[in-house]
Design a protein around this motif. Structure first.
Motif, PDB file in Angstrom:
ATOM      1  N   MET A 129       0.843  -1.169   0.000  1.00 14.46           N
ATOM      2  CA  MET A 129       0.000   0.000   0.000  1.00 14.46           C
ATOM      3  C   MET A 129       0.892   1.237   0.000  1.00 14.46           C
ATOM      4  SD  MET A 129      -2.816   1.637   2.651  1.00 14.46           S
ATOM      5  CE  MET A 129      -2.684   0.467   3.884  1.00 14.46           C
ATOM      6  N   LYS A 130       0.529   2.199  -0.801  1.00 11.27           N
ATOM      7  CA  LYS A 130       1.252   3.460  -0.910  1.00 11.27           C
ATOM      8  C   LYS A 130       0.940   4.309   0.320  1.00 11.27           C
ATOM      9  CE  LYS A 130       1.475   7.537  -3.834  1.00 11.27           C
ATOM     10  NZ  LYS A 130       0.874   8.236  -4.947  1.00 11.27           N
ATOM     11  N   SER A 131       1.989   4.803   1.000  1.00 10.12           N
ATOM     12  CA  SER A 131       1.751   5.636   2.173  1.00 10.12           C
ATOM     13  C   SER A 131       1.788   7.111   1.792  1.00 10.12           C
ATOM     14  CB  SER A 131       2.799   5.345   3.247  1.00 10.12           C
ATOM     15  OG  SER A 131       4.086   5.691   2.765  1.00 10.12           O
ATOM     16  N   LEU A 132       1.238   7.932   2.662  1.00  9.10           N
ATOM     17  CA  LEU A 132       1.211   9.367   2.425  1.00  9.10           C
ATOM     18  C   LEU A 132       2.582   9.964   2.700  1.00  9.10           C
ATOM     19  CD1 LEU A 132      -2.167  10.237   4.148  1.00  9.10           C
ATOM     20  CD2 LEU A 132      -1.699  10.212   1.703  1.00  9.10           C
ATOM     21  N   SER A 133       2.906  11.017   1.993  1.00 10.58           N
ATOM     22  CA  SER A 133       4.159  11.724   2.179  1.00 10.58           C
ATOM     23  C   SER A 133       4.142  12.452   3.516  1.00 10.58           C
ATOM     24  CB  SER A 133       4.347  12.725   1.033  1.00 10.58           C
ATOM     25  OG  SER A 133       5.463  13.541   1.287  1.00 10.58           O
ATOM     26  N   THR A 134       5.302  12.659   4.100  1.00  9.90           N
ATOM     27  CA  THR A 134       5.381  13.406   5.346  1.00  9.90           C
ATOM     28  C   THR A 134       5.535  14.898   5.099  1.00  9.90           C
ATOM     29  OG1 THR A 134       7.764  13.049   5.449  1.00  9.90           O
ATOM     30  CG2 THR A 134       6.364  11.473   6.626  1.00  9.90           C
ATOM     31  N   VAL A 135       5.838  15.289   3.860  1.00 13.96           N
ATOM     32  CA  VAL A 135       6.025  16.693   3.512  1.00 13.96           C
ATOM     33  C   VAL A 135       5.055  17.057   2.388  1.00 13.96           C
ATOM     34  CG1 VAL A 135       7.653  18.408   2.670  1.00 13.96           C
ATOM     35  CG2 VAL A 135       8.465  16.573   4.153  1.00 13.96           C
ATOM     36  N   ALA A 136       4.312  18.126   2.600  1.00 13.65           N
ATOM     37  CA  ALA A 136       3.344  18.581   1.596  1.00 13.65           C
ATOM     38  C   ALA A 136       4.014  19.546   0.624  1.00 13.65           C
ATOM     39  CB  ALA A 136       2.169  19.267   2.274  1.00 13.65           C
ATOM     40  N   ALA A 137       3.415  19.705  -0.533  1.00 11.66           N
ATOM     41  CA  ALA A 137       3.886  20.687  -1.515  1.00 11.66           C
ATOM     42  C   ALA A 137       3.744  22.081  -0.899  1.00 11.66           C
ATOM     43  CB  ALA A 137       3.066  20.585  -2.801  1.00 11.66           C
ATOM     44  N   ALA A 163      -6.464  13.339  -5.065  1.00  6.60           N
ATOM     45  CA  ALA A 163      -5.099  13.214  -5.579  1.00  6.60           C
ATOM     46  C   ALA A 163      -4.110  12.779  -4.503  1.00  6.60           C
ATOM     47  CB  ALA A 163      -4.640  14.548  -6.174  1.00  6.60           C
ATOM     48  N   ALA A 164      -4.531  12.757  -3.247  1.00 12.99           N
ATOM     49  CA  ALA A 164      -3.618  12.453  -2.139  1.00 12.99           C
ATOM     50  C   ALA A 164      -3.197  10.991  -2.099  1.00 12.99           C
ATOM     51  CB  ALA A 164      -4.254  12.842  -0.807  1.00 12.99           C
ATOM     52  N   HIS A 165      -4.069  10.094  -2.525  1.00 11.01           N
ATOM     53  CA  HIS A 165      -3.799   8.660  -2.379  1.00 11.01           C
ATOM     54  C   HIS A 165      -4.837   7.901  -3.200  1.00 11.01           C
ATOM     55  CE1 HIS A 165      -3.448   4.765  -0.302  1.00 11.01           C
ATOM     56  NE2 HIS A 165      -2.260   5.190   0.079  1.00 11.01           N
ATOM     57  N   PRO A 166      -4.479   6.743  -3.761  1.00 10.20           N
ATOM     58  CA  PRO A 166      -5.474   5.961  -4.522  1.00 10.20           C
ATOM     59  C   PRO A 166      -6.709   5.597  -3.691  1.00 10.20           C
ATOM     60  CG  PRO A 166      -3.273   5.151  -4.983  1.00 10.20           C
ATOM     61  CD  PRO A 166      -3.137   6.169  -3.881  1.00 10.20           C
ATOM     62  N   ASP A 167      -6.525   5.295  -2.405  1.00 11.53           N
ATOM     63  CA  ASP A 167      -7.682   4.983  -1.560  1.00 11.53           C
ATOM     64  C   ASP A 167      -8.560   6.211  -1.353  1.00 11.53           C
ATOM     65  OD1 ASP A 167      -6.803   2.374  -1.332  1.00 11.53           O
ATOM     66  OD2 ASP A 167      -5.824   2.687   0.605  1.00 11.53           O
ATOM     67  N   ALA A 168      -7.939   7.382  -1.266  1.00 10.40           N
ATOM     68  CA  ALA A 168      -8.698   8.626  -1.115  1.00 10.40           C
ATOM     69  C   ALA A 168      -9.520   8.890  -2.370  1.00 10.40           C
ATOM     70  CB  ALA A 168      -7.760   9.799  -0.828  1.00 10.40           C
ATOM     71  N   ALA A 169      -8.967   8.554  -3.548  1.00  4.97           N
ATOM     72  CA  ALA A 169      -9.691   8.785  -4.802  1.00  4.97           C
ATOM     73  C   ALA A 169     -11.015   8.009  -4.819  1.00  4.97           C
ATOM     74  CB  ALA A 169      -8.819   8.394  -5.996  1.00  4.97           C
ATOM     75  N   ALA A 170     -10.978   6.766  -4.369  1.00  7.82           N
ATOM     76  CA  ALA A 170     -12.198   5.953  -4.344  1.00  7.82           C
ATOM     77  C   ALA A 170     -13.204   6.523  -3.345  1.00  7.82           C
ATOM     78  CB  ALA A 170     -11.857   4.510  -3.987  1.00  7.82           C
ATOM     79  N   ALA A 171     -12.738   6.913  -2.186  1.00 10.42           N
ATOM     80  CA  ALA A 171     -13.632   7.466  -1.163  1.00 10.42           C
ATOM     81  C   ALA A 171     -14.216   8.802  -1.619  1.00 10.42           C
ATOM     82  CB  ALA A 171     -12.880   7.640   0.159  1.00 10.42           C
ATOM     83  N   MET A 172     -13.401   9.627  -2.254  1.00 11.14           N
ATOM     84  CA  MET A 172     -13.874  10.940  -2.684  1.00 11.14           C
ATOM     85  C   MET A 172     -14.854  10.831  -3.847  1.00 11.14           C
ATOM     86  SD  MET A 172     -12.679  12.992  -0.524  1.00 11.14           S
ATOM     87  CE  MET A 172     -12.697  11.659   0.675  1.00 11.14           C
ATOM     88  N   LEU A 173     -14.718   9.792  -4.661  1.00 11.00           N
ATOM     89  CA  LEU A 173     -15.693   9.557  -5.728  1.00 11.00           C
ATOM     90  C   LEU A 173     -17.072   9.309  -5.113  1.00 11.00           C
ATOM     91  CD1 LEU A 173     -16.439   9.167  -8.698  1.00 11.00           C
ATOM     92  CD2 LEU A 173     -15.792   6.769  -8.446  1.00 11.00           C
TER      93      LEU A 173
END
Length: 134
Positions: free
Chosen positions: A1-9, A57-67
């Protein structure tokens, strides 16, 4: 599973914090259904749709939930008689909002110091005066 980055843009963390603060302020201001107008509800729903698109755009799992959230918000618009939103979540056949790879922003390079130019000859001090002006 892809984890979230610790540093934001640049600017993302600050904007997300401002969004959270604004949501809390809105919650505090709303005490009854009569507190809302149709325009205020439409603005709130639109902000949620836009936030859902950004968060997808934050995470593939977030994309499904946000849909799913986008679809629920579209149904809410319909039930409340609001016009369809521009930022409504896309269905699986909508190419415009297909999952795109997240590309980090190009870093901003500091400006190069340019100097005084090729014709610069220095500061001329009149005779009898010192560099300090006395």
């Amino acid at each position: 599973m892809k984890s979230l980055s610790t540093v934001a843009a640049p600017g993302v963390a600050e904007r997300a914090e401002a969004l959270a603060d604004a949501a809390c302020e809105l919650h505090d201001a709303v005490s009854t259904p009569a507190s809302w107008s149709a325009a205020a509800v439409e603005d709130a729903v639109e902000s949620m749709e836009t936030t859902a698109l950004a968060l997808a755009a934050a995470h593939p799992d977030a994309a499904a939930a946000m849909l799913a959230i986008g679809q629920e918000l579209a149904q809410l618009r319909e039930r409340l008689g609001l016009p369809p939103g521009e930022a409504a979540a896309a269905g699986p056949d909508d190419d415009e909002h297909q999952e795109q790879p997240v590309v980090p922003p190009t870093p901003i390079r500091p400006r190069q110091r340019r100097g005084l130019g090729p014709g610069y000859q220095g500061v001329r001090i009149p005779p009898g005066r010192t560099a300090t002006g006395r």
